[in-house]
Design a protein around this motif. Structure first.
Motif, mmCIF file in Angstrom:
data_model
loop_
_atom_site.group_PDB
_atom_site.id
_atom_site.type_symbol
_atom_site.label_atom_id
_atom_site.label_comp_id
_atom_site.label_asym_id
_atom_site.label_seq_id
_atom_site.Cartn_x
_atom_site.Cartn_y
_atom_site.Cartn_z
ATOM 1 N N GLU A 125 -20.410 -13.771 5.024
ATOM 2 C CA GLU A 125 -20.357 -15.212 6.314
ATOM 3 C C GLU A 125 -19.468 -16.356 6.288
ATOM 4 O O GLU A 125 -19.412 -17.441 7.157
ATOM 5 C CB GLU A 125 -21.321 -15.681 6.232
ATOM 6 N N VAL A 126 -18.784 -16.912 4.829
ATOM 7 C CA VAL A 126 -18.086 -17.483 4.583
ATOM 8 C C VAL A 126 -16.162 -17.418 4.654
ATOM 9 O O VAL A 126 -15.928 -18.462 5.694
ATOM 10 C CB VAL A 126 -18.273 -18.091 3.367
ATOM 11 N N TRP A 127 -16.139 -16.398 4.240
ATOM 12 C CA TRP A 127 -14.868 -16.031 4.261
ATOM 13 C C TRP A 127 -14.853 -14.564 4.099
ATOM 14 O O TRP A 127 -15.164 -13.565 3.117
ATOM 15 C CB TRP A 127 -13.758 -16.208 2.493
ATOM 16 N N PRO A 128 -14.700 -13.594 5.823
ATOM 17 C CA PRO A 128 -15.060 -12.501 6.081
ATOM 18 C C PRO A 128 -14.327 -11.304 5.325
ATOM 19 O O PRO A 128 -14.628 -10.324 5.102
ATOM 20 C CB PRO A 128 -14.910 -12.213 7.500
ATOM 21 N N GLU A 129 -12.936 -11.313 5.107
ATOM 22 C CA GLU A 129 -12.127 -10.981 4.518
ATOM 23 C C GLU A 129 -12.438 -10.645 2.631
ATOM 24 O O GLU A 129 -12.812 -11.651 1.982
ATOM 25 C CB GLU A 129 -10.434 -11.126 4.783
ATOM 26 N N ALA A 130 -12.174 -9.409 2.764
ATOM 27 C CA ALA A 130 -12.259 -8.988 0.845
ATOM 28 C C ALA A 130 -10.708 -9.702 0.409
ATOM 29 O O ALA A 130 -9.806 -9.552 0.472
ATOM 30 C CB ALA A 130 -12.148 -8.050 0.616
ATOM 31 N N PRO A 131 -11.261 -10.146 -1.113
ATOM 32 C CA PRO A 131 -9.344 -10.606 -1.707
ATOM 33 C C PRO A 131 -9.344 -9.625 -2.162
ATOM 34 O O PRO A 131 -9.179 -8.330 -2.022
ATOM 35 C CB PRO A 131 -10.678 -11.869 -2.544
ATOM 36 N N ILE A 132 -7.596 -10.275 -2.711
ATOM 37 C CA ILE A 132 -6.776 -9.502 -2.926
ATOM 38 C C ILE A 132 -6.862 -9.864 -4.324
ATOM 39 O O ILE A 132 -6.654 -10.819 -4.964
ATOM 40 C CB ILE A 132 -5.273 -9.177 -2.466
#
Length: 321
Positions: A125-132
Motif C-alpha cells: 500500500e506504500v511501495w507497490p512494486e517489489a524490491p530488487i
C-alpha cells in the motif's frame, strides 16, 4: 584491528551524533490481523493496521575539533548501498569518512530513504512494486572489477586496484532498493539538507541523480557537488542554481569495459558541458588519463582510496574556498 587497516593517531571530535529527517506519516487500514511469535517465548496477536512513519532519511555526523573548512561534506551512497560504503573498505582500511575528517571537514553520512538505518516500508500500500537487490555477478561486471566471464575465477582486470580478495565482504553491502522511490529519495535528501545547512555534496553512482536534483531544489544549500562516477543527473540545468559553483566529476579506469559505461560517461560529459554553459565551474577527472590507473567504480574502496581522497580534499580547498 582488521587486516590491512592503517594505524592512525586518535581523531579529536568537537561533536558527533545522528538524526532522522523527512518522511511522511501513513495510516494502514484493512489488513488482516494474525498471531505471531517474535521470540521463542513471546507470542501475541499482531494487527498491522495503524499509523507509521516512512520515507525518512538517517544521518550520522562527525565534526572534527580542528575544523579546516567552513562547509561540511554530505556523503550520499549509490544505488543498492548504504552510508556504510563510506565508513571502511572491505579489506578493513579506513574509509573516506575517516579520510575527510582527518582533512578537517565535518562529515555527514546519509542512509537515504529505504536504505540501512532509514528503514523501509513492508506494505504494498506504500511501495507497490517489489524490491530488487544486486547479486554478486552483476556487481563484479557493473562495478568494473573484471569481465563477467572471469567472475567464477575471481580474475580481475589487469592492474585492478579494488581489493578483489575481499569481494565476498564487499557484496554484504548490497541491500534492497525500490526502483519507484527516486522522488521519495529526493524529498528525503532535501530534508537532510534543510537540517545540515550550506554544504558540499559528494554523491556516488545513482546518488548523483538525487544530488543534482537536490541542487536545483535547494540551490541556497548545495554549494557544490562532487560526483563520483555519477549514473544519473537532473533533467534540466538552471543557471540560478549552478552559476559560480564548483563541480567535480571523478571517473576511474576500464570505462570501455561495457557499452553501459560508455553511455554513462557520454551522459556525464554532456551534463558537465551544460553546467559550464550555465556558468558553473567544472572540473572533470579521468583518473587513468591523469596517470592513476586501475580504479574501479568504487574508488573509495580501491587500494589507493587515501590518495584519491587527498586529491579531492585539495580540490575542495582550492575550488570551494
Amino acid at each position: 584491528m582488521p587486516a590491512g587497516q592503517a594505524m592512525n593517531p586518535p581523531l579529536a571530535l568537537a561533536d558527533f551524533g545522528s538524526f532522522y529527517a523527512g518522511g511522511r506519516q501513513v495510516r494502514i487500514a484493512g489488513l488482516p490481523a494474525r498471531d505471531i511469535a517474535f521470540t521463542q517465548t513471546a507470542s501475541l496477536a499482531y494487527d498491522p493496521n495503524g499509523l507509521y512513519h516512512f520515507e525518512q532519511a538517517y544521518v550520522q555526523y562527525f565534526v572534527p575539533a580542528a575544523l579546516a573548512h567552513p562547509l561540511p561534506i554530505v556523503l550520499l551512497h549509490g544505488g543498492g548501498m548504504t552510508g556504510a560504503m563510506w565508513e571502511q573498505t572491505p579489506d578493513g582500511r579506513p574509509g573516506w569518512l575517516q579520510h575527510f575528517l582527518r582533512q578537517g571537514f565535518a562529515v555527514y553520512v546519509v542512509d537515504n530513504v529505504e536504505r540501512g538505518r532509514a528503514g523501509w516500508a513492508p506494505f504494498r500500500e506504500v511501495w507497490p512494486e517489489a524490491p530488487i537487490i544486486r547479486n554478486a555477478e552483476e556487481s563484479w561486471s557493473l562495478f568494473r572489477f573484471g569481465r563477467a566471464e572471469d567472475f567464477a575465477a575471481r580474475r580481475a582486470f589487469d592492474g585492478q586496484r579494488f581489493p578483489v580478495s575481499a569481494f565476498d565482504a564487499f557484496i554484504r553491502h548490497a541491500v534492497p532498493r525500490w526502483l519507484g522511490n527516486n522522488d521519495a529519495a529526493l524529498e528525503g535528501f532535501c530534508a537532510v539538507l534543510d537540517r545540515v545547512g550550506p554544504c558540499l555534496v559528494m554523491a556516488h553512482s545513482h546518488g548523483g541523480e538525487v544530488a543534482y536534483r537536490a541542487l536545483h531544489a535547494r540551490p541556497e544549500l548545495v554549494r557544490g557537488v562532487i560526483g563520483v562516477e555519477p549514473s544519473g543527473f537532473s533533467p534540466e540545468v538552471a543557471a540560478a542554481s549552478v552559476a559560480g559553483k564548483p563541480f567535480l566529476f571523478v571517473y576511474g579506469d576500464y570505462l570501455d569495459a561495457t557499452p553501459l559505461w560508455e553511455r554513462l560517461c557520454d551522459a556525464g560529459r554532456a551534463y558537465a558541458g551544460e553546467l559550464e554553459r550555465q556558468g558553473a565551474r567544472v572540473t572533470a577527472w579521468r583518473l587513468a588519463d591523469m596517470g592513476v590507473a586501475g580504479n574501479s567504480h568504487m574508488p573509495m574502496m580501491d587500494d589507493n582510496s587515501d590518495d584519491i581522497a587527498a586529491r579531492i580534499g585539495a580540490w575542495i580547498r582550492g575550488a570551494a574556498a
